[in-house]
Design a protein around this motif. Sequence first.
Motif: not given
Length: 111
Positions: A8-15, A17-23, A28-33, A101-107
């Motif tokens: 859920k937290d990662i999805a909020y970050l994705i959304f 970012e997407i709001k800024k670009k309005k694609p 593709k979504i790349t996530i680092v765990i 030790k981190n989780v983040y949206v890479k791309e």
Amino acid sequence: MHEHSLAKDIAYLIFDEIKKKKPKKVEKITIVIGEALGINKDFFLHALKEHSLKNTICENSQLEIVVEKAKIKCRKCSNIIEEPVMKCICGSNDFDVFSGKNVYVKEILAE
């Protein structure tokens, strides 16, 4: 099951970012765990696909999970260890985790 809340937290970050670009489409979504977090990759992907991204612009996007290896450093001798161990070669079990030790949206690839 912390994978579901993490998804859920990662999805909020994705959304956000997407709001800024309005694609029109998210390809593709790349996530680092980080390996040190002990996240079950399959549970996380299920929670992301079936709950957090379902019925959104990201629903059909390719999800890539990159696992970042855990690296720890012995506080006593500064030895860097990349494999899970209970004790360092010096006998110490006092470590600092400095990688994996981190989780983040890479791309996010979108058009």
